[in-house]
Scaffold this motif. Sequence first.
Motif, PDB file in Angstrom:
ATOM      1  N   ALA A  60       0.842  -1.199   0.000  1.00  0.00           N
ATOM      2  CA  ALA A  60       0.000   0.000   0.000  1.00  0.00           C
ATOM      3  C   ALA A  60       0.877   1.248   0.000  1.00  0.00           C
ATOM      4  CB  ALA A  60      -0.928  -0.002   1.211  1.00  0.00           C
ATOM      5  N   GLY A  61       1.993   1.183   0.753  1.00  0.00           N
ATOM      6  CA  GLY A  61       2.927   2.310   0.764  1.00  0.00           C
ATOM      7  C   GLY A  61       3.508   2.559  -0.611  1.00  0.00           C
ATOM      8  N   VAL A  62       3.835   1.492  -1.319  1.00  0.00           N
ATOM      9  CA  VAL A  62       4.376   1.644  -2.673  1.00  0.00           C
ATOM     10  C   VAL A  62       3.325   2.259  -3.601  1.00  0.00           C
ATOM     11  CG1 VAL A  62       5.264   0.396  -4.668  1.00  0.00           C
ATOM     12  CG2 VAL A  62       6.026  -0.218  -2.380  1.00  0.00           C
TER      13      VAL A  62
ATOM     14  N   VAL B 298       6.529   6.122   4.401  1.00  0.00           N
ATOM     15  CA  VAL B 298       7.106   4.966   3.714  1.00  0.00           C
ATOM     16  C   VAL B 298       8.166   4.307   4.585  1.00  0.00           C
ATOM     17  CG1 VAL B 298       8.323   4.213   1.658  1.00  0.00           C
ATOM     18  CG2 VAL B 298       6.562   5.962   1.483  1.00  0.00           C
ATOM     19  N   LEU B 299       8.954   5.148   5.251  1.00  0.00           N
ATOM     20  CA  LEU B 299      10.001   4.595   6.123  1.00  0.00           C
ATOM     21  C   LEU B 299       9.397   3.694   7.201  1.00  0.00           C
ATOM     22  CD1 LEU B 299      13.102   4.818   6.871  1.00  0.00           C
ATOM     23  CD2 LEU B 299      12.371   6.482   8.571  1.00  0.00           C
TER      24      LEU B 299
ATOM     25  N   SER C 229       9.076  -1.468   9.546  1.00  0.00           N
ATOM     26  CA  SER C 229       8.253  -2.455  10.241  1.00  0.00           C
ATOM     27  C   SER C 229       8.295  -3.790   9.515  1.00  0.00           C
ATOM     28  CB  SER C 229       6.808  -1.973  10.318  1.00  0.00           C
ATOM     29  OG  SER C 229       6.749  -0.708  10.906  1.00  0.00           O
ATOM     30  N   PHE C 230       8.232  -3.744   8.182  1.00  0.00           N
ATOM     31  CA  PHE C 230       8.284  -4.990   7.417  1.00  0.00           C
ATOM     32  C   PHE C 230       9.622  -5.688   7.635  1.00  0.00           C
ATOM     33  CE2 PHE C 230       9.469  -6.962   3.270  1.00  0.00           C
ATOM     34  CZ  PHE C 230       8.656  -8.072   3.400  1.00  0.00           C
TER      35      PHE C 230
ATOM     36  N   PHE D 153       1.703   9.783  11.030  1.00  0.00           N
ATOM     37  CA  PHE D 153       2.288  10.559   9.940  1.00  0.00           C
ATOM     38  C   PHE D 153       1.263  10.959   8.885  1.00  0.00           C
ATOM     39  CE2 PHE D 153       6.192   8.117  11.267  1.00  0.00           C
ATOM     40  CZ  PHE D 153       6.717   9.181  11.971  1.00  0.00           C
ATOM     41  N   VAL D 154       0.060  10.402   8.937  1.00  0.00           N
ATOM     42  CA  VAL D 154      -0.925  10.814   7.940  1.00  0.00           C
ATOM     43  C   VAL D 154      -2.095  11.576   8.562  1.00  0.00           C
ATOM     44  CG1 VAL D 154      -0.396   9.009   6.278  1.00  0.00           C
ATOM     45  CG2 VAL D 154      -2.088   8.580   8.042  1.00  0.00           C
ATOM     46  N   ALA D 155      -2.222  11.544   9.898  1.00  0.00           N
ATOM     47  CA  ALA D 155      -3.380  12.173  10.533  1.00  0.00           C
ATOM     48  C   ALA D 155      -3.328  13.683  10.346  1.00  0.00           C
ATOM     49  CB  ALA D 155      -3.411  11.832  12.014  1.00  0.00           C
TER      50      ALA D 155
END
Lengths: 507, 488
Positions: free
Chosen positions: A48-50, A93-94, A99-100, A134-136
């Motif tokens: 999803a980040g990509v 993205v970081l 996390s992955f 980071f998106v809120a």
Amino acid sequence: MNWVDDWALSLGTFLPAVGAAVLMFMPARSEKLVKAVGTLFAFLALVAGVVVLARFDFSNAGALQLQVNESWVPQINARYHIGIDGISLPLFVLSLLVSFLCTIYMWWHIPEPGKPKAFFALVLLLETGMTGCFVALDLILFFTFWELVLVPMYFMIGIWGGPRRAYAAVKFFLYTLFGSLFMLLGFLALYFTSDPRTFDMIELTRQGFGGSSELFQNLVFLGLFLGFAIKVPMWPFHTWLPDAHTEAPTVGSVLLAAIMLKMGTYGFIRISLPILPDAAITFAPAIGILAVIAIIYGALCCLAQTDLKRMIAFSSVGHMGFVMLGIATLTDIGINGAIFGMVAHGLITGMLFFLAGSIHERFHTRDIPALGGILQQMPKFGSLLVYSAIASLGLPGLAGFWGEMLALLGSYNPHPELNETLFRVLMVGGGIGTVLTAGYFMWMLQRVILGKVPDKFASGHGIFDVVRLEWYAWAPLLILIIAAGLYPKLVLGVTDGAVQTLLGALG
Amino acid sequence: MDLAQAIAQPSVDWHALSPDIVLAAAACMVLIADLFLPEESKWLAMPLSAAGILGTLAAVVSLAGEHRTTLGGAVEIDTFALVFKGLFCVIGLIVLAMSFGYFRSGRYYQGEYYFLMLCSLLGGVVISSARELVTLFIALELISIPAIIMTALRKADVKSNEAALKFFLFSVLSTAVMLYGMSLVYGITGSTKLDEIRSSIASSADEPLVVLSVIFVVIGFAFKISAVPFHFWAPDTYEGAPSPVAAFLSTASKIGGFVGLLVLMFRAFPEVADTWRPAFAVLATLTMTVGNLIALRQQHIIRLLAYSGIAQSGYVLVTLALIDPSRPEANAQALESAIVYLVIYGIMDLGAFAAAVAFARKTGTYFLSDYAGLWRRSPVLATLMAGFLLSLAGTPPMAGAWAKLFVFAAAINSEVYWLAAVMGVNAVIAAWYYLAVVKRMFLDSPEVDEPIEVPYLLRATMGVAAFALLAVFIYPAFITSLADRSLL
């Protein structure tokens, strides 16, 4: 592609939480399956980040994109408002990437008392909290994610941590809770003085608080400052960090250093500066001074440490000092440098904590004087440690360099309303800090990498070079460290537009 | 009157009364069935009760969206009434799940217990729609009197006897005081209907008498909701009572008191709010602060929940200190936050009690020190308990966070800043002792490693409750949209 644009951010944020929920209902016995499902959800979130990267309009990085703005709690006009711009994109993205990678690393090692199901679930929950921050774009939403991070990290330290885990976990929890209370008070104060009442960051920025009294602005800024500064952590609020880092399991330290600390600095950039620009100018000198104290203090503490992890923890204090110094200059260069520094610190210190964890797995100690001659026994591992350490000390060509350089450059010519002399003095202080940083890292390398292999480890029993899972988990970080170092535009090209927009608010 | 008209407009609106009737019938059925059931199948009273409550719930749902009055205005069905009738049903179901194993394994009269519980629950269902003093009073007594007997069910246990006696004496005292207050109200206004009281009490010339009557009524209720300084009975009673009964007292009985209080204060006495508002501010401050400070020192989970429950009452009392009929918007917000708080409180408090009951069933202990390392003995139980405690503490991601935030926002909205500040400080104190239990469960090492199996029924119930709290946190409109429409 509208559907994708609407959902990409939400999916990246909430897929890990869904994964955590799925894990909770799985039998704990099939460890392989648990690990596979956990990794799968972290991977899906990364996908999803990509997608977000692919859909992001880089030519317009200064604007908020992929926004979703839905009613959430109408009673207090809190909304589910998320979006991303050049400032948050690298951090978003970081967090997904790190996390992955952590979930991959967890295939090879989960510390005592094991229980991969709970451990994976907590890491995934943590991931949702961090990415959500980071998106809120709504203060209540932000606060929710902010608090969401607290609980899993508390359990991670408290259950899987080192010998003093309970102490470290409680200290971490109380410190952060204390700070976030004041932060919440600041948010509520903003809400109740805005007209019409709103928690929306964009709307609050637009309304502006220039009309309200200076005292009000300063008090609110201080409230937010306490919340953010404890998270960063800024000197003198840093004392939870060495304990938390040292006692946390490897993955916990990595996530803490690579991402969680950035939530504090990100809060300054996203919330404090645009909504309270006047107070930001008032407090910038103080922040700058604290930042330089942190840089020098952190470096001096590093020199005194014998525990490898503790040393890296204190080096974080120094590096985040550079980030805060960059922010305090309130200039284009400084803030760009700060964001670059956040990303670079995430990559490099994350890597260093991975290495420290792996050293502990092999030697069952992290005591610097007890180690030695790693390069002889494990040439590849030793080289990685050298690579990460010199990246951390800011060697040009690697990621660590640009953040520090730009922060110092920014303080040479701070925002016109700031005291130029003071910031030039701060620049010199920061410069001394870089020298000290080089000093302690080289000294650490000299003791750990070079020299004779201690008799205790001479047999080579249980000591092996980098294993394949470690390569998988580390390779992306290693590549990004040099990529961002050689081609800083990778990050700066994204952030600059958004920083310009931000500075427009500061006038 | 021809037949068609009689059916279309009956003088008694049976449909409006159907929840109460169904529940009353179910209670009688349980009592009769118990007479004929052989000893080994007495437990069937529990599923029978559950069916009765589900039937009541169905009747409540069938009234959704309706606005009816019947029995000459003594009973009024509106969203407020239905929300609380529904809440009482849910509480009843959860308490049944908690009681099943507890009363089946001990030497109890199961049939009587379920009958008494349904009666007490009926009191709650009736009070939700009561809009007249006598009906209110009877409903309130219907909650209390069976509860006193339920408290005494552990007949051989001195503590249970003591608990029941204390509860009985305090209850009688509060009843007497309240009834005296109500009689004064009737004397002043000449009516027992709340709407008529409202319109005539403001014009009463005898202000001291008005104040006196309202204060007496409030003191009577203060006993029921265990507000400080009328709280002394509660911790001892909870500790001595069978623990499912304690859970019932701390939720159904307390919420019943609050419903009565809300109805009276928002419906009957708002015009004289200036005279009694300060009393609630003081009551709220005392209740929050004393409850929390004493809770800090508790070593027994039921006593901890008792004192923390007292403190939670204090937060709801804050909303009553905000009533101001001249500001309808702020008034509505105060009522709404009170409703949201009570609904969420009911679920999370029961959840915590259920977890304590599940723990005690296997270990036989209620002491907090025995909770050390619970996570290693039963990850499920520890996680659920932690979820309920976090919700009580008001931290995300559980619904309790909204409950506190709404009351807080209502206080600020009414510009009663000092009360908001008191509340904030109290929330921090409370977080301390709730989180201390969480820490103990997860971070400390257990003294014995023996795993704890949670009975399936309890586990499912707690799981649903925890999930509901999580869902309400994520999408609070589930509850707020109902509370929004629950104007009195």
